[in-house]
Scaffold this active site. Structure first.
Site, PDB file in Angstrom:
ATOM      1  CB  CYS A 178      12.428 -11.422   3.595  1.00 41.90           C
ATOM      2  SG  CYS A 178      13.059  -9.843   3.084  1.00 41.90           S
ATOM      3  CB  CYS A 234      -0.863   0.072   1.250  1.00 42.81           C
ATOM      4  SG  CYS A 234      -1.951  -1.295   1.433  1.00 42.81           S
ATOM      5  CG  ASN A 276       2.269   0.722   3.804  1.00 40.52           C
ATOM      6  OD1 ASN A 276       2.188  -0.420   3.345  1.00 40.52           O
ATOM      7  ND2 ASN A 276       3.388   1.421   3.771  1.00 40.52           N
ATOM      8  N   GLY A 277       0.874  -1.819   5.761  1.00 39.64           N
ATOM      9  CA  GLY A 277       1.576  -2.743   6.656  1.00 39.64           C
ATOM     10  C   GLY A 277       0.730  -3.957   6.960  1.00 39.64           C
ATOM     11  CE1 TYR A 314      11.333  -5.156  -7.932  1.00 34.62           C
ATOM     12  CE2 TYR A 314       9.689  -5.567  -6.235  1.00 34.62           C
ATOM     13  CZ  TYR A 314      10.073  -5.604  -7.563  1.00 34.62           C
ATOM     14  OH  TYR A 314       9.212  -6.080  -8.504  1.00 34.62           O
ATOM     15  CG  ASP A 367      17.054  -8.482 -11.206  1.00 35.61           C
ATOM     16  OD1 ASP A 367      16.540  -7.375 -10.925  1.00 35.61           O
ATOM     17  OD2 ASP A 367      16.388  -9.439 -11.620  1.00 35.61           O
ATOM     18  N   GLY A 414       0.789   0.061  -5.223  1.00 33.24           N
ATOM     19  CA  GLY A 414      -0.446  -0.720  -5.224  1.00 33.24           C
ATOM     20  C   GLY A 414      -1.280  -0.355  -6.426  1.00 33.24           C
TER      21      GLY A 414
END
Ligand code: SF4
Length: 470
Positions: free
Chosen positions: A450, A12, A112-113, A252, A355, A38
Protein backbone atom coordinates in the site's frame (compact mmCIF):
# COMPACT_ATOMS: atom_id res chain seq x y z
CA UNK A 1 -7.72 3.46 17.78
CA UNK A 2 -9.69 5.72 15.52
CA UNK A 3 -10.21 2.89 13.10
CA UNK A 4 -13.67 3.74 11.88
CA UNK A 5 -13.03 7.39 11.08
CA UNK A 6 -9.55 6.95 9.74
CA UNK A 7 -10.62 4.81 6.79
CA UNK A 8 -8.40 1.83 7.59
CA UNK A 9 -10.23 -1.26 8.63
CA UNK A 10 -8.98 -4.70 9.50
CA UNK A 11 -11.27 -7.33 8.17
CA UNK A 12 -11.23 -10.11 10.70
CA UNK A 13 -9.93 -12.01 13.68
CA UNK A 14 -9.95 -15.80 13.97
CA UNK A 15 -9.79 -17.88 17.15
CA UNK A 16 -9.98 -21.66 17.56
CA UNK A 17 -9.52 -24.16 20.36
CA UNK A 18 -9.29 -27.96 20.51
CA UNK A 19 -9.65 -30.10 23.62
CA UNK A 20 -11.07 -27.78 26.29
CA UNK A 21 -14.22 -28.40 28.34
CA UNK A 22 -15.17 -24.72 28.11
CA UNK A 23 -14.32 -24.31 24.44
CA UNK A 24 -17.13 -21.87 23.61
CA UNK A 25 -16.42 -19.62 26.60
CA UNK A 26 -12.67 -19.57 25.87
CA UNK A 27 -13.43 -18.65 22.28
CA UNK A 28 -15.69 -15.83 23.46
CA UNK A 29 -12.85 -14.39 25.56
CA UNK A 30 -10.34 -14.90 22.74
CA UNK A 31 -12.60 -13.00 20.36
CA UNK A 32 -13.16 -10.32 22.96
CA UNK A 33 -9.41 -9.65 23.04
CA UNK A 34 -9.51 -9.26 19.24
CA UNK A 35 -12.63 -7.10 19.03
CA UNK A 36 -10.54 -4.29 17.47
CA UNK A 37 -10.10 -6.53 14.38
CA UNK A 38 -13.79 -6.44 13.53
CA UNK A 39 -16.84 -4.94 15.17
CA UNK A 40 -19.66 -5.70 12.78
CA UNK A 41 -20.27 -9.40 13.29
CA UNK A 42 -19.21 -12.30 15.49
CA UNK A 43 -19.83 -16.03 15.61
CA UNK A 44 -18.80 -19.26 17.31
CA UNK A 45 -19.20 -22.86 16.11
CA UNK A 46 -18.54 -25.76 18.48
CA UNK A 47 -18.14 -29.48 17.93
CA UNK A 48 -19.35 -32.13 20.38
CA UNK A 49 -17.80 -34.77 18.05
CA UNK A 50 -21.21 -35.65 16.58
CA UNK A 51 -22.70 -32.30 15.62
CA UNK A 52 -21.58 -28.75 14.97
CA UNK A 53 -23.45 -26.01 16.87
CA UNK A 54 -23.52 -22.41 15.67
CA UNK A 55 -24.43 -19.03 17.07
CA UNK A 56 -23.58 -15.82 15.24
CA UNK A 57 -24.96 -12.35 14.65
CA UNK A 58 -24.29 -8.77 13.68
CA UNK A 59 -22.66 -6.49 16.22
CA UNK A 60 -20.03 -6.58 18.92
CA UNK A 61 -19.17 -9.85 20.62
CA UNK A 62 -21.00 -8.95 23.83
CA UNK A 63 -24.07 -7.94 21.83
CA UNK A 64 -24.13 -11.23 19.91
CA UNK A 65 -23.51 -13.55 22.88
CA UNK A 66 -25.40 -13.70 26.13
CA UNK A 67 -24.79 -16.18 28.90
CA UNK A 68 -27.61 -18.57 27.98
CA UNK A 69 -26.17 -19.20 24.53
CA UNK A 70 -23.16 -21.07 25.87
CA UNK A 71 -25.26 -24.00 27.11
CA UNK A 72 -26.27 -24.65 23.49
CA UNK A 73 -22.68 -24.36 22.22
CA UNK A 74 -21.70 -27.83 23.40
CA UNK A 75 -18.37 -29.55 22.88
CA UNK A 76 -14.67 -29.32 23.57
CA UNK A 77 -13.69 -27.75 20.25
CA UNK A 78 -14.68 -24.35 18.93
CA UNK A 79 -14.00 -21.92 16.13
CA UNK A 80 -14.81 -18.21 16.36
CA UNK A 81 -14.59 -15.09 14.27
CA UNK A 82 -15.04 -11.33 14.48
CA UNK A 83 -15.45 -9.38 11.29
CA UNK A 84 -15.50 -6.00 9.70
CA UNK A 85 -17.66 -6.05 6.57
CA UNK A 86 -15.81 -4.90 3.47
CA UNK A 87 -15.59 -6.91 0.28
CA UNK A 88 -17.84 -9.69 1.44
CA UNK A 89 -20.50 -7.13 2.24
CA UNK A 90 -22.68 -6.92 5.31
CA UNK A 91 -25.63 -9.10 6.26
CA UNK A 92 -26.16 -12.00 8.61
CA UNK A 93 -25.35 -14.61 5.96
CA UNK A 94 -21.81 -13.25 5.62
CA UNK A 95 -21.08 -13.35 9.36
CA UNK A 96 -18.56 -16.12 10.03
CA UNK A 97 -17.93 -18.90 10.77
CA UNK A 98 -19.90 -20.19 7.79
CA UNK A 99 -21.41 -23.58 8.56
CA UNK A 100 -21.95 -26.17 5.81
CA UNK A 101 -23.96 -29.16 6.96
CA UNK A 102 -23.92 -32.50 5.20
CA UNK A 103 -24.72 -36.08 6.20
CA UNK A 104 -21.09 -36.69 6.96
CA UNK A 105 -18.25 -34.20 7.27
CA UNK A 106 -20.10 -31.01 8.11
CA UNK A 107 -17.67 -28.16 8.36
CA UNK A 108 -17.40 -24.61 9.65
CA UNK A 109 -14.99 -22.10 8.10
CA UNK A 110 -13.60 -18.83 9.40
CA UNK A 111 -11.20 -16.76 7.37
CA UNK A 112 -9.10 -13.60 7.68
CA UNK A 113 -7.81 -12.06 4.47
CA UNK A 114 -8.87 -11.78 0.89
CA UNK A 115 -8.54 -14.03 -2.15
CA UNK A 116 -7.32 -12.13 -5.19
CA UNK A 117 -8.77 -14.73 -7.58
CA UNK A 118 -12.11 -15.11 -5.77
CA UNK A 119 -14.20 -13.69 -8.60
CA UNK A 120 -12.61 -15.99 -11.19
CA UNK A 121 -13.25 -18.98 -8.91
CA UNK A 122 -16.85 -17.89 -8.25
CA UNK A 123 -17.48 -17.63 -12.00
CA UNK A 124 -15.99 -21.08 -12.50
CA UNK A 125 -18.00 -22.64 -9.66
CA UNK A 126 -21.26 -21.12 -10.85
CA UNK A 127 -20.59 -22.26 -14.41
CA UNK A 128 -20.19 -25.78 -13.00
CA UNK A 129 -23.55 -25.60 -11.19
CA UNK A 130 -22.64 -24.45 -7.67
CA UNK A 131 -25.10 -22.14 -5.98
CA UNK A 132 -23.33 -19.57 -3.82
CA UNK A 133 -25.36 -18.28 -0.88
CA UNK A 134 -23.08 -15.52 0.34
CA UNK A 135 -20.80 -12.91 -1.19
CA UNK A 136 -17.92 -14.04 0.99
CA UNK A 137 -14.65 -15.58 -0.24
CA UNK A 138 -14.97 -18.13 2.53
CA UNK A 139 -17.80 -19.88 0.76
CA UNK A 140 -15.61 -20.27 -2.33
CA UNK A 141 -13.08 -22.19 -0.24
CA UNK A 142 -15.86 -24.40 1.14
CA UNK A 143 -17.15 -25.25 -2.35
CA UNK A 144 -13.64 -26.04 -3.60
CA UNK A 145 -13.12 -28.39 -0.64
CA UNK A 146 -16.46 -30.13 -1.14
CA UNK A 147 -16.01 -30.51 -4.89
CA UNK A 148 -12.57 -32.10 -4.68
CA UNK A 149 -14.27 -35.37 -3.73
CA UNK A 150 -11.33 -36.79 -1.77
CA UNK A 151 -12.13 -39.21 1.01
CA UNK A 152 -9.52 -37.62 3.24
CA UNK A 153 -10.53 -34.12 4.31
CA UNK A 154 -6.88 -33.07 4.55
CA UNK A 155 -6.34 -33.94 0.89
CA UNK A 156 -9.48 -32.04 -0.14
CA UNK A 157 -8.28 -28.96 1.74
CA UNK A 158 -4.82 -29.18 0.17
CA UNK A 159 -6.34 -29.41 -3.27
CA UNK A 160 -8.55 -26.37 -2.59
CA UNK A 161 -5.60 -24.39 -1.21
CA UNK A 162 -3.73 -25.10 -4.43
CA UNK A 163 -6.41 -23.19 -6.33
CA UNK A 164 -6.76 -20.05 -4.22
CA UNK A 165 -4.48 -17.04 -4.38
CA UNK A 166 -4.07 -14.04 -2.11
CA UNK A 167 -3.94 -13.53 1.63
CA UNK A 168 -5.62 -15.98 3.95
CA UNK A 169 -5.36 -17.29 7.46
CA UNK A 170 -8.18 -19.70 8.06
CA UNK A 171 -9.53 -22.41 10.25
CA UNK A 172 -11.92 -25.22 9.48
CA UNK A 173 -13.74 -27.17 12.16
CA UNK A 174 -15.31 -30.54 11.41
CA UNK A 175 -16.92 -32.92 13.89
CA UNK A 176 -13.57 -34.56 14.67
CA UNK A 177 -10.78 -32.27 13.45
CA UNK A 178 -9.55 -28.70 13.41
CA UNK A 179 -7.58 -27.53 10.35
CA UNK A 180 -5.54 -24.33 10.20
CA UNK A 181 -3.80 -22.88 7.14
CA UNK A 182 -1.81 -19.79 6.18
CA UNK A 183 -1.19 -18.49 2.66
CA UNK A 184 2.24 -19.25 1.10
CA UNK A 185 3.54 -15.72 1.75
CA UNK A 186 2.15 -15.45 5.26
CA UNK A 187 0.45 -12.12 4.59
CA UNK A 188 -1.85 -12.41 7.58
CA UNK A 189 -0.80 -13.28 11.15
CA UNK A 190 -1.75 -16.58 12.80
CA UNK A 191 -0.27 -18.14 15.94
CA UNK A 192 -0.60 -21.40 17.86
CA UNK A 193 -0.60 -21.78 21.62
CA UNK A 194 -1.47 -24.22 24.40
CA UNK A 195 -3.90 -23.93 27.25
CA UNK A 196 -3.22 -26.91 29.48
CA UNK A 197 -3.73 -29.90 27.18
CA UNK A 198 -5.77 -27.86 24.70
CA UNK A 199 -4.45 -26.29 21.48
CA UNK A 200 -5.42 -22.71 20.66
CA UNK A 201 -5.06 -20.72 17.44
CA UNK A 202 -5.48 -16.95 17.10
CA UNK A 203 -4.88 -14.07 14.72
CA UNK A 204 -3.19 -12.20 17.57
CA UNK A 205 -1.33 -13.44 20.61
CA UNK A 206 -3.19 -10.97 22.88
CA UNK A 207 -6.02 -13.53 22.73
CA UNK A 208 -3.71 -16.12 24.36
CA UNK A 209 -2.77 -13.75 27.17
CA UNK A 210 -6.39 -13.07 28.06
CA UNK A 211 -7.20 -16.75 28.55
CA UNK A 212 -3.85 -17.69 30.10
CA UNK A 213 -2.61 -19.71 27.11
CA UNK A 214 1.08 -20.06 26.22
CA UNK A 215 2.35 -19.07 22.78
CA UNK A 216 4.08 -21.93 20.93
CA UNK A 217 4.81 -20.66 17.44
CA UNK A 218 3.55 -19.00 14.28
CA UNK A 219 1.68 -20.96 11.66
CA UNK A 220 4.25 -21.08 8.83
CA UNK A 221 3.50 -19.70 5.38
CA UNK A 222 2.12 -22.51 3.20
CA UNK A 223 1.51 -24.76 6.22
CA UNK A 224 -1.62 -26.83 6.83
CA UNK A 225 -2.01 -27.96 10.43
CA UNK A 226 -4.40 -30.68 11.51
CA UNK A 227 -5.33 -30.90 15.19
CA UNK A 228 -7.29 -33.84 16.57
CA UNK A 229 -7.28 -36.15 19.58
CA UNK A 230 -3.93 -37.62 18.46
CA UNK A 231 -2.23 -34.18 18.59
CA UNK A 232 -0.98 -31.59 16.13
CA UNK A 233 0.19 -32.64 12.66
CA UNK A 234 1.87 -30.32 10.20
CA UNK A 235 2.19 -30.54 6.44
CA UNK A 236 3.02 -28.08 3.63
CA UNK A 237 0.69 -27.37 0.76
CA UNK A 238 2.98 -24.90 -1.06
CA UNK A 239 6.71 -24.34 -1.54
CA UNK A 240 8.25 -21.78 0.80
CA UNK A 241 8.23 -18.20 -0.47
CA UNK A 242 9.57 -14.95 0.93
CA UNK A 243 7.35 -14.03 3.89
CA UNK A 244 5.45 -10.78 3.38
CA UNK A 245 3.49 -10.24 6.60
CA UNK A 246 1.28 -7.15 6.43
CA UNK A 247 3.32 -4.24 7.82
CA UNK A 248 0.13 -2.37 8.74
CA UNK A 249 -0.43 -5.01 11.42
CA UNK A 250 2.64 -3.58 13.16
CA UNK A 251 1.90 0.04 12.29
CA UNK A 252 -1.75 0.19 13.24
CA UNK A 253 -4.00 -2.86 13.45
CA UNK A 254 -2.62 -5.19 16.07
CA UNK A 255 -2.73 -4.54 19.76
CA UNK A 256 0.57 -3.32 21.26
CA UNK A 257 0.67 -6.32 23.60
CA UNK A 258 0.54 -8.79 20.68
CA UNK A 259 3.62 -10.41 19.15
CA UNK A 260 3.67 -10.92 15.40
CA UNK A 261 6.22 -13.26 13.88
CA UNK A 262 8.03 -13.22 17.22
CA UNK A 263 8.20 -9.41 17.36
CA UNK A 264 6.31 -7.35 19.95
CA UNK A 265 4.08 -4.73 18.34
CA UNK A 266 4.71 -2.01 20.95
CA UNK A 267 8.48 -2.50 20.64
CA UNK A 268 8.28 -2.28 16.82
CA UNK A 269 6.22 0.90 17.02
CA UNK A 270 8.72 2.44 19.42
CA UNK A 271 11.52 1.63 17.00
CA UNK A 272 9.50 3.21 14.17
CA UNK A 273 9.22 6.38 16.28
CA UNK A 274 12.96 6.38 17.00
CA UNK A 275 13.77 5.87 13.34
CA UNK A 276 11.35 8.67 12.40
CA UNK A 277 13.11 11.04 14.82
CA UNK A 278 16.44 10.17 13.19
CA UNK A 279 15.10 10.60 9.67
CA UNK A 280 13.05 13.78 10.29
CA UNK A 281 14.25 15.70 13.33
CA UNK A 282 12.54 18.92 14.37
CA UNK A 283 12.99 21.55 17.08
CA UNK A 284 10.06 21.38 19.48
CA UNK A 285 9.05 21.50 23.15
CA UNK A 286 6.84 18.40 23.51
CA UNK A 287 6.04 15.17 21.67
CA UNK A 288 2.52 13.78 21.78
CA UNK A 289 0.94 10.73 20.16
CA UNK A 290 -2.55 10.26 18.74
CA UNK A 291 -4.24 7.71 21.02
CA UNK A 292 -4.16 4.76 21.09
CA UNK A 293 -2.14 3.26 18.25
CA UNK A 294 0.45 6.08 17.96
CA UNK A 295 1.47 6.32 21.61
CA UNK A 296 4.27 3.76 21.28
CA UNK A 297 5.79 5.53 18.25
CA UNK A 298 5.52 8.89 20.05
CA UNK A 299 7.42 7.46 23.04
CA UNK A 300 10.12 6.21 20.65
CA UNK A 301 10.31 9.62 18.94
CA UNK A 302 10.65 11.30 22.33
CA UNK A 303 13.41 8.94 23.47
CA UNK A 304 15.46 9.39 20.30
CA UNK A 305 15.00 13.18 20.10
CA UNK A 306 15.21 13.91 23.85
CA UNK A 307 12.07 16.05 23.50
CA UNK A 308 9.78 15.21 26.45
CA UNK A 309 6.76 13.02 25.78
CA UNK A 310 3.51 14.50 27.08
CA UNK A 311 -0.12 13.52 27.05
CA UNK A 312 -1.17 16.33 24.73
CA UNK A 313 -4.16 14.44 23.35
CA UNK A 314 -6.59 12.28 25.28
CA UNK A 315 -9.24 9.96 24.03
CA UNK A 316 -12.77 10.41 25.26
CA UNK A 317 -14.06 7.02 26.34
CA UNK A 318 -17.64 5.87 25.94
CA UNK A 319 -18.60 7.83 22.88
CA UNK A 320 -20.75 6.17 20.25
CA UNK A 321 -19.24 4.46 17.24
CA UNK A 322 -18.98 6.90 14.37
CA UNK A 323 -18.58 4.75 11.28
CA UNK A 324 -22.31 4.80 10.64
CA UNK A 325 -22.11 8.52 9.98
CA UNK A 326 -21.27 8.76 6.33
CA UNK A 327 -20.81 12.46 5.60
CA UNK A 328 -17.51 14.31 5.86
CA UNK A 329 -19.02 16.81 8.27
CA UNK A 330 -20.24 14.09 10.61
CA UNK A 331 -16.95 12.24 10.41
CA UNK A 332 -15.16 15.37 11.55
CA UNK A 333 -17.66 15.72 14.36
CA UNK A 334 -16.79 12.12 15.22
CA UNK A 335 -13.13 13.07 15.66
CA UNK A 336 -14.10 15.95 17.88
CA UNK A 337 -16.16 13.66 20.07
CA UNK A 338 -13.35 11.15 20.37
CA UNK A 339 -10.31 13.31 21.09
CA UNK A 340 -9.43 16.34 23.21
CA UNK A 341 -6.25 18.40 23.23
CA UNK A 342 -4.91 19.08 26.73
CA UNK A 343 -4.59 22.87 26.93
CA UNK A 344 -2.41 22.80 30.03
CA UNK A 345 0.17 20.72 28.14
CA UNK A 346 0.23 22.23 24.65
CA UNK A 347 -0.53 25.92 25.21
CA UNK A 348 2.36 28.10 24.06
CA UNK A 349 4.37 25.00 22.99
CA UNK A 350 5.87 23.74 19.75
CA UNK A 351 4.30 20.28 19.47
CA UNK A 352 5.44 17.20 17.56
CA UNK A 353 2.28 15.22 16.84
CA UNK A 354 3.13 11.61 16.03
CA UNK A 355 0.49 9.58 14.21
CA UNK A 356 0.72 6.10 12.70
CA UNK A 357 -0.70 6.93 9.26
CA UNK A 358 -2.71 9.36 7.19
CA UNK A 359 -5.46 7.90 5.01
CA UNK A 360 -7.85 10.61 3.85
CA UNK A 361 -6.33 13.45 5.84
CA UNK A 362 -9.61 14.35 7.52
CA UNK A 363 -8.55 13.06 10.93
CA UNK A 364 -5.10 14.68 10.80
CA UNK A 365 -6.53 18.06 9.84
CA UNK A 366 -8.98 17.90 12.71
CA UNK A 367 -6.35 16.89 15.29
CA UNK A 368 -3.90 19.59 14.17
CA UNK A 369 -6.84 22.00 14.52
CA UNK A 370 -7.58 20.75 18.05
CA UNK A 371 -3.95 21.29 19.11
CA UNK A 372 -3.84 24.80 17.65
CA UNK A 373 -7.21 25.72 19.20
CA UNK A 374 -5.71 24.60 22.52
CA UNK A 375 -2.84 27.07 22.09
CA UNK A 376 -0.01 25.10 20.40
CA UNK A 377 2.23 27.63 18.63
CA UNK A 378 3.50 25.10 16.07
CA UNK A 379 2.34 21.58 15.17
CA UNK A 380 4.87 19.35 13.42
CA UNK A 381 3.27 16.15 12.17
CA UNK A 382 5.44 13.03 12.04
CA UNK A 383 3.93 9.87 10.54
CA UNK A 384 5.37 6.53 11.65
CA UNK A 385 4.76 4.85 8.27
CA UNK A 386 5.27 5.82 4.61
CA UNK A 387 2.52 7.58 2.59
CA UNK A 388 -0.37 5.21 1.72
CA UNK A 389 -0.74 5.60 -2.03
CA UNK A 390 -2.27 2.28 -3.09
CA UNK A 391 -5.29 0.18 -2.10
CA UNK A 392 -4.83 -3.14 -0.35
CA UNK A 393 -6.18 -6.29 -1.99
CA UNK A 394 -5.35 -8.54 0.94
CA UNK A 395 -8.20 -8.00 3.36
CA UNK A 396 -7.61 -4.47 4.60
CA UNK A 397 -10.06 -1.81 3.59
CA UNK A 398 -7.73 1.11 2.83
CA UNK A 399 -10.31 3.09 0.83
CA UNK A 400 -10.14 3.69 -2.90
CA UNK A 401 -7.11 5.25 -4.55
CA UNK A 402 -9.16 8.39 -5.15
CA UNK A 403 -9.76 8.77 -1.41
CA UNK A 404 -6.13 8.25 -0.40
CA UNK A 405 -4.70 11.72 0.13
CA UNK A 406 -1.10 10.63 -0.57
CA UNK A 407 -2.13 9.27 -3.94
CA UNK A 408 -3.40 12.68 -5.02
CA UNK A 409 -1.20 15.26 -3.30
CA UNK A 410 2.51 15.85 -2.61
CA UNK A 411 3.77 15.85 0.98
CA UNK A 412 4.00 19.67 0.95
CA UNK A 413 0.42 19.90 -0.29
CA UNK A 414 -0.78 17.46 2.39
CA UNK A 415 1.06 19.50 5.03
CA UNK A 416 -0.84 22.58 3.90
CA UNK A 417 -4.16 20.74 3.67
CA UNK A 418 -3.93 19.45 7.24
CA UNK A 419 -2.74 22.84 8.55
CA UNK A 420 0.57 21.57 9.97
CA UNK A 421 3.80 23.56 10.24
CA UNK A 422 5.79 20.62 8.89
CA UNK A 423 5.04 17.04 7.84
CA UNK A 424 7.31 14.01 7.38
CA UNK A 425 6.73 10.30 6.92
CA UNK A 426 8.86 7.31 7.82
CA UNK A 427 10.70 5.85 4.80
CA UNK A 428 9.96 2.33 3.55
CA UNK A 429 13.54 1.36 4.46
CA UNK A 430 13.04 2.79 7.94
CA UNK A 431 9.80 0.86 8.38
CA UNK A 432 11.36 -2.42 7.27
CA UNK A 433 14.35 -1.93 9.58
CA UNK A 434 12.01 -1.21 12.51
CA UNK A 435 10.15 -4.50 12.05
CA UNK A 436 12.51 -7.04 10.50
CA UNK A 437 15.85 -7.63 12.20
CA UNK A 438 17.29 -9.77 9.40
CA UNK A 439 16.18 -8.20 6.12
CA UNK A 440 17.78 -11.02 4.09
CA UNK A 441 15.66 -13.67 5.75
CA UNK A 442 13.12 -15.67 3.74
CA UNK A 443 11.11 -16.40 6.89
CA UNK A 444 10.74 -12.83 8.16
CA UNK A 445 9.64 -10.12 5.79
CA UNK A 446 6.85 -7.61 5.33
CA UNK A 447 4.38 -6.46 2.71
CA UNK A 448 4.52 -2.74 1.99
CA UNK A 449 2.36 -2.76 -1.15
CA UNK A 450 0.00 0.00 0.00
CA UNK A 451 3.06 2.27 0.25
CA UNK A 452 5.10 1.04 -2.73
CA UNK A 453 2.56 -0.50 -5.13
CA UNK A 454 4.73 -3.66 -5.28
CA UNK A 455 2.13 -6.33 -4.57
CA UNK A 456 3.65 -9.63 -3.47
CA UNK A 457 1.11 -11.69 -5.42
CA UNK A 458 -0.38 -11.46 -8.85
CA UNK A 459 -3.38 -9.09 -8.90
CA UNK A 460 -6.13 -10.38 -11.16
CA UNK A 461 -8.07 -7.84 -13.25
CA UNK A 462 -11.30 -8.70 -11.45
CA UNK A 463 -9.62 -8.27 -8.06
CA UNK A 464 -10.33 -4.61 -8.62
CA UNK A 465 -13.96 -4.99 -7.76
CA UNK A 466 -16.21 -1.93 -8.12
CA UNK A 467 -15.76 -0.91 -4.48
CA UNK A 468 -12.07 -0.43 -5.17
CA UNK A 469 -12.34 1.39 -8.48
CA UNK A 470 -11.70 5.11 -8.55
S1 SF4 B 1 -1.05 -3.81 0.99
FE1 SF4 B 1 -0.68 -2.73 2.97
S2 SF4 B 1 -2.47 -3.19 4.24
FE2 SF4 B 1 -2.44 -4.67 2.54
S3 SF4 B 1 -1.35 -6.48 3.29
FE3 SF4 B 1 0.17 -5.18 2.28
S4 SF4 B 1 0.97 -3.85 3.93
FE4 SF4 B 1 -0.93 -4.75 4.68
Amino acid sequence: MLTEIKGLNEECGVFAIWGHEKAAEMTYYGLHAMQHRGQEGAGIVTSDRETLHLHKGNGLINEVFQEGQFTRLKGSAALGHVRYATQGGGGYENVQPLLFRSQKNSMALAHNGNLVNAQALKNQLEAQGSILQTTSDTEVIAHLIKRSGNVQMEESIKQALGMIKGAYAFSILTEDKLFVALDPRGLRPLSIGRLGEAYVVASETCAFDLIGATYIREVKPGELITIDDTGLHSTSFASPMQRTLCSMEYVYFSRPDSNLDGQNVHASRKTMGKQLAKESPVEADVVTGVPDSSISAAIGFSEASSIPYELGLIKNRYVGRTFIQPSQELREQGVKMKLSAVRGIVEGKRVVMVDDSIVRGTTSRRIVGLLKEAGATEVHVRIASPPIENPCYYGIDTSTKGELIASNYSIDEICELIGADSLSYLTTEGLEKSIVSDTNSMDHGICQACFTGNYPTEIYPDTIIPAYKD
